[in-house]
Design an enzyme around this catalytic site. Structure first.
Site, short mmCIF file in Angstrom:
data_model
loop_
_atom_site.label_atom_id
_atom_site.label_comp_id
_atom_site.label_asym_id
_atom_site.label_seq_id
_atom_site.Cartn_x
_atom_site.Cartn_y
_atom_site.Cartn_z
N ASP A 208 16.23 16.00 -4.24
CA ASP A 208 16.84 16.70 -5.18
C ASP A 208 17.21 18.04 -4.74
OD1 ASP A 208 18.40 16.96 -7.81
OD2 ASP A 208 16.92 18.25 -8.42
N SER A 233 22.16 18.67 -11.53
CA SER A 233 22.04 17.35 -11.59
C SER A 233 22.21 16.53 -12.94
CB SER A 233 20.58 16.93 -10.82
OG SER A 233 20.50 17.59 -9.73
N GLN A 283 23.21 10.54 -6.34
CA GLN A 283 23.21 11.41 -7.46
C GLN A 283 24.42 11.87 -7.80
OE1 GLN A 283 21.87 15.62 -6.98
NE2 GLN A 283 19.85 14.80 -7.82
#
Length: 292
Positions: A208, A233, A283
């Site tokens: 991430d 995110s 993502q």
């Protein structure tokens, strides 16, 4: 093992407070909320501790629902969805202040032989020839000292090396929406903490950190570090194809196929240094330009 890595392992080593309930501590990241990779990694730890050790994780799908409060613990509740002959499925909800902040579904599989093929590893320089995060960040006069220190503190447990300039290092001119990063833990892993789940969890934590970089590159934006983009995110998916070690070099090859409607998509492949495709990651995140 570095002290920073020991601290990260302590952060990921959840306290079990009931049969399917775990509690994790929090810490701030480069922005004033809990780092999304921390929540995803802790949720995977919670799920994995309800699964037999001979069934490694092969995929996860997650949604970030609310910003996490770094000053409060996070409670993870595991729902044992299914225990089949080959596959085990778990659902995890992370809660703070009585509200869900994160939701994860993870699947685990007993190893079996099958068909074999993979996408080839792209060309990339030897990671040992690249500047460290500290060397690179210390050279940016345009970044405020407090920003540099936050970045370095957040990544102290991870040796993360960009192949080319990161978005916050060279911005203003659009570039190809493609970024490569080599990473490994800052020290060898020599502990009894949930092997081999630990390596998957640490890769989830790192995944991430940089995945939305390629979106910023396509538009010549520097991101949060220079204040020209606001982002977060939204969802995160990973598929773990082959065994790997998080304390050995991994190539994170990232690109963005699309940005639209205040959102951007990042997709990536993670390779071992000898060319094995270990992980695929996708993502989507909020990517907004601040209003004047």
């Amino acid at each position: 093992m570095s002290q920073a890595l020991e601290d990260l392992l302590d952060l990921l080593d959840l306290e079990q407070i009931e049969e399917n309930i775990f509690r994790g501590q929090s810490r701030s990241a480069v922005v004033p909320r809990v780092f999304g990779g921390q929540v995803a990694a802790q949720a995977l730890v919670a799920a994995g501790r309800t699964v037999p050790a001979d069934r490694p994780a092969h995929s996860l799908h997650a949604y970030f629902l609310r910003p996490g409060d770094p000053g409060a613990p996070i409670v993870y509740t595991v729902d044992r969805i299914r225990d089949g002959r080959s596959f085990t499925t778990r659902r995890v909800v992370a809660v703070q202040h009585g509200k869900p902040i994160f939701h994860l579904s993870a699947s685990f599989q007993t190893y079996e032989e099958g068909l074999e093929h993979q996408a080839p590893m792209p060309a990339s320089p030897d990671p040992e020839t690249l500047p460290t995060s500290q060397e690179r960040l210390r050279g940016y006069d345009h970044l405020a000292p407090e920003v540099v220190e936050k970045f370095l503190e957040a990544r102290e447990a991870i040796d993360l090396r960009y192949v080319e300039e990161p978005p916050y290092g060279q911005f203003g001119e659009p570039r190809e929406p493609h970024s490569q990063v080599w990473f490994r833990t800052n020290g060898k892993l020599d502990c009894a903490f949930d092997e081999p789940l630990l390596h998957v969890v640490l890769a989830t934590y790192v995944s991430d950190m940089t995945l939305l970089d390629s979106i910023l590159l396509a538009h010549g934006r520097g991101g949060w570090a220079v204040g020209d983009v606001v982002g977060a995110s939204l969802d995160h998916a990973m598929w773990f194809h082959r065994p790997f070690r998080a304390d050995e070099w991994l190539l994170y090859d990232q690109e963005s196929p699309s940005a639209h409607g205040g959102r951007g998509l990042g997709q990536a492949r993670i390779y071992t240094q000898d060319g094995q495709l270990a992980i695929t990651v996708i993502q989507e995140g909020v990517v907004r330009v601040p209003r004047a």
